[in-house]
Design a protein around this motif. Structure first.
Motif, mmCIF file in Angstrom:
data_model
loop_
_atom_site.group_PDB
_atom_site.id
_atom_site.type_symbol
_atom_site.label_atom_id
_atom_site.label_comp_id
_atom_site.label_asym_id
_atom_site.label_seq_id
_atom_site.Cartn_x
_atom_site.Cartn_y
_atom_site.Cartn_z
ATOM 1 N N VAL A 165 -9.874 9.017 0.950
ATOM 2 C CA VAL A 165 -9.792 8.048 2.044
ATOM 3 C C VAL A 165 -10.607 6.805 1.704
ATOM 4 O O VAL A 165 -10.153 5.670 1.905
ATOM 5 N N LEU A 166 -11.807 7.005 1.177
ATOM 6 C CA LEU A 166 -12.630 5.866 0.779
ATOM 7 C C LEU A 166 -11.986 5.094 -0.370
ATOM 8 O O LEU A 166 -12.050 3.858 -0.418
ATOM 9 N N ALA A 167 -11.359 5.828 -1.286
ATOM 10 C CA ALA A 167 -10.686 5.178 -2.416
ATOM 11 C C ALA A 167 -9.525 4.314 -1.936
ATOM 12 O O ALA A 167 -9.349 3.178 -2.398
ATOM 13 N N LEU A 168 -8.751 4.844 -0.993
ATOM 14 C CA LEU A 168 -7.624 4.071 -0.462
ATOM 15 C C LEU A 168 -8.104 2.878 0.364
ATOM 16 O O LEU A 168 -7.435 1.847 0.418
ATOM 17 N N THR A 169 -9.276 3.029 0.978
ATOM 18 C CA THR A 169 -9.863 1.894 1.701
ATOM 19 C C THR A 169 -10.192 0.770 0.732
ATOM 20 O O THR A 169 -9.894 -0.407 0.986
ATOM 21 N N TYR A 176 -4.248 0.922 -10.160
ATOM 22 C CA TYR A 176 -5.599 0.905 -9.607
ATOM 23 C C TYR A 176 -5.836 2.139 -8.735
ATOM 24 O O TYR A 176 -6.868 2.815 -8.852
ATOM 25 N N ILE A 177 -4.870 2.451 -7.882
ATOM 26 C CA ILE A 177 -4.979 3.641 -7.039
ATOM 27 C C ILE A 177 -4.974 4.905 -7.892
ATOM 28 O O ILE A 177 -5.690 5.869 -7.590
ATOM 29 N N ALA A 178 -4.191 4.903 -8.960
ATOM 30 C CA ALA A 178 -4.171 6.063 -9.858
ATOM 31 C C ALA A 178 -5.559 6.351 -10.406
ATOM 32 O O ALA A 178 -5.995 7.509 -10.471
ATOM 33 N N ARG A 179 -6.276 5.314 -10.795
ATOM 34 C CA ARG A 179 -7.641 5.491 -11.305
ATOM 35 C C ARG A 179 -8.584 5.988 -10.211
ATOM 36 O O ARG A 179 -9.439 6.841 -10.445
ATOM 37 N N LEU A 180 -8.432 5.443 -9.013
ATOM 38 C CA LEU A 180 -9.285 5.867 -7.902
ATOM 39 C C LEU A 180 -9.025 7.328 -7.541
ATOM 40 O O LEU A 180 -9.967 8.089 -7.273
ATOM 41 N N VAL A 181 -7.751 7.712 -7.542
ATOM 42 C CA VAL A 181 -7.389 9.102 -7.270
ATOM 43 C C VAL A 181 -7.959 10.014 -8.354
ATOM 44 O O VAL A 181 -8.510 11.084 -8.063
ATOM 45 N N GLU A 182 -7.837 9.588 -9.598
ATOM 46 C CA GLU A 182 -8.383 10.360 -10.717
ATOM 47 C C GLU A 182 -9.873 10.599 -10.526
ATOM 48 O O GLU A 182 -10.362 11.736 -10.656
ATOM 49 N N ASN A 183 -10.615 9.554 -10.209
ATOM 50 C CA ASN A 183 -12.064 9.682 -10.021
ATOM 51 C C ASN A 183 -12.403 10.612 -8.859
ATOM 52 O O ASN A 183 -13.334 11.420 -8.940
ATOM 53 N N LEU A 220 0.834 -1.203 0.000
ATOM 54 C CA LEU A 220 0.000 0.000 0.000
ATOM 55 C C LEU A 220 0.868 1.252 0.000
ATOM 56 O O LEU A 220 0.598 2.205 -0.745
ATOM 57 N N LEU A 221 1.913 1.246 0.817
ATOM 58 C CA LEU A 221 2.812 2.401 0.887
ATOM 59 C C LEU A 221 3.416 2.714 -0.479
ATOM 60 O O LEU A 221 3.312 3.849 -0.975
ATOM 61 N N PHE A 222 4.023 1.716 -1.113
ATOM 62 C CA PHE A 222 4.660 1.940 -2.409
ATOM 63 C C PHE A 222 3.632 2.198 -3.513
ATOM 64 O O PHE A 222 3.902 2.952 -4.455
ATOM 65 N N SER A 223 2.464 1.588 -3.389
ATOM 66 C CA SER A 223 1.416 1.796 -4.392
ATOM 67 C C SER A 223 0.879 3.223 -4.341
ATOM 68 O O SER A 223 0.590 3.827 -5.383
ATOM 69 N N VAL A 224 0.749 3.762 -3.133
ATOM 70 C CA VAL A 224 0.303 5.153 -2.991
ATOM 71 C C VAL A 224 1.361 6.103 -3.539
ATOM 72 O O VAL A 224 1.038 7.081 -4.229
ATOM 73 N N GLY A 240 0.828 5.550 -7.257
ATOM 74 C CA GLY A 240 -0.498 5.836 -7.802
ATOM 75 C C GLY A 240 -0.990 7.257 -7.597
ATOM 76 O O GLY A 240 -1.673 7.806 -8.463
ATOM 77 N N LEU A 241 -0.643 7.869 -6.451
ATOM 78 C CA LEU A 241 -1.116 9.231 -6.180
ATOM 79 C C LEU A 241 -0.607 10.244 -7.201
ATOM 80 O O LEU A 241 -1.403 10.996 -7.785
ATOM 81 N N PRO A 242 0.706 10.290 -7.464
ATOM 82 C CA PRO A 242 1.187 11.228 -8.496
ATOM 83 C C PRO A 242 0.608 10.925 -9.874
ATOM 84 O O PRO A 242 0.277 11.850 -10.633
ATOM 85 N N LEU A 243 0.488 9.635 -10.212
ATOM 86 C CA LEU A 243 -0.076 9.276 -11.516
ATOM 87 C C LEU A 243 -1.527 9.728 -11.625
ATOM 88 O O LEU A 243 -1.949 10.238 -12.669
ATOM 89 N N GLY A 244 -2.291 9.546 -10.551
ATOM 90 C CA GLY A 244 -3.691 9.967 -10.555
ATOM 91 C C GLY A 244 -3.823 11.474 -10.714
ATOM 92 O O GLY A 244 -4.692 11.961 -11.446
ATOM 93 N N ILE A 245 -2.962 12.215 -10.021
ATOM 94 C CA ILE A 245 -2.978 13.678 -10.131
ATOM 95 C C ILE A 245 -2.636 14.102 -11.554
ATOM 96 O O ILE A 245 -3.294 14.978 -12.137
ATOM 97 N N LEU A 246 -1.610 13.469 -12.122
ATOM 98 C CA LEU A 246 -1.214 13.801 -13.499
ATOM 99 C C LEU A 246 -2.327 13.488 -14.494
ATOM 100 O O LEU A 246 -2.531 14.235 -15.462
ATOM 101 N N LEU A 247 -3.049 12.395 -14.275
ATOM 102 C CA LEU A 247 -4.162 12.050 -15.160
ATOM 103 C C LEU A 247 -5.229 13.134 -15.171
ATOM 104 O O LEU A 247 -5.908 13.344 -16.176
#
Length: 216
Positions: free
Chosen positions: A146-150, A102-109, A23-27, A30-37
């Motif tokens: 928070v819900l997305a990361l859950t 997967y997290i990137a998509r959730l962050v994007e949404n 989760l740590l490495f995925s965030v 995924g977080l920067p990728l989601g923001i960039l998207l």
């Protein structure tokens, strides 16, 4: 041979380690990728369709591969990175490549749910793109994030159990080695019960945290 409490506890600890580090490495991925998207899409803060299309395509590729296939396909990469393709540490590598997109998509949404008026107000105040992202966009989407990361964490729990199919350790490995291969119904029931409790606990905590943030 039936499993004992020490084996169950050891498997549980391995699962927690896999999920936590993945989760740590995925965030972090995924977080920067989601923001960039979000910010590079047409009409957004730093529109760049070339970057958006490349990221969108790469994420779609990883998202379209079932985890069990990705797990096996990445064995050479996993062996190169951590020196082995078996065990808890080795399982973290494919888990990150699975959960990161997967997290990137959730962050994007989550970020796309933010009202455009918030960004317009920030731009009217003269905020830079970085300030808009960190001071307006992310805080406004925090409850949804928070819900997305859950959801992502629960997905990692399921994927970590699947990693047991290739000797990844954890609850999944215990279920396959003892519950499935040795036809031990009790062990299978115990492992399923543990996973259900973990998922229920994670979802309840995520709902509680998101609700608290929303009230603020």
């Amino acid at each position: 041979m039936l499993v004992n409490s020490e084996q169950i506890i050891e498997a549980l600890i391995e699962t927690i380690q896999m999920v936590a580090f993945s989760l740590l490495f995925s965030v972090l991925l995924g977080l920067p990728l989601g923001i960039l998207l979000v910010v590079t899409r047409k009409g957004h803060l730093i529109e760049n369709l070339a970057v958006f299309n490349v990221l969108n395509g790469v994420i779609n590729i990883f998202r379209s591969v079932p985890f069990i296939i990705l797990l096996v396909a990445m064995i050479p990469v996993t062996r190169f990175i951590v020196g082995t393709s078996i065990g808890t540490t080795a399982a973290i590598v494919p888990l990150v490549f699975y959960a990161g997109p997967y997290i990137a998509r959730l962050v994007e949404n989550s970020l796309l749910e933010v009202e455009p008026g918030v960004i317009e107000a920030a731009e009217a105040m003269g905020a830079t793109p970085w300030q808009i992202i960190t001071k307006f966009l992310l805080p406004e989407a925090l409850s949804s994030l928070v819900l997305a990361l859950t959801i992502a964490t629960i997905g990692l729990v399921g994927a970590s159990a699947m990693a047991g199919a290739v000797g990844g350790g954890g609850i999944g490995d215990l279920a396959i080695t003892y519950g499935y291969q040795r036809f031990d119904t009790i062990t299978m029931f115990i492992t399923v019960a543990i996973l259900v409790v973990i998922v229920q606990g994670l979802q309840s905590f995520g709902n509680f945290a998101a609700k608290k943030i929303r009230r603020r």
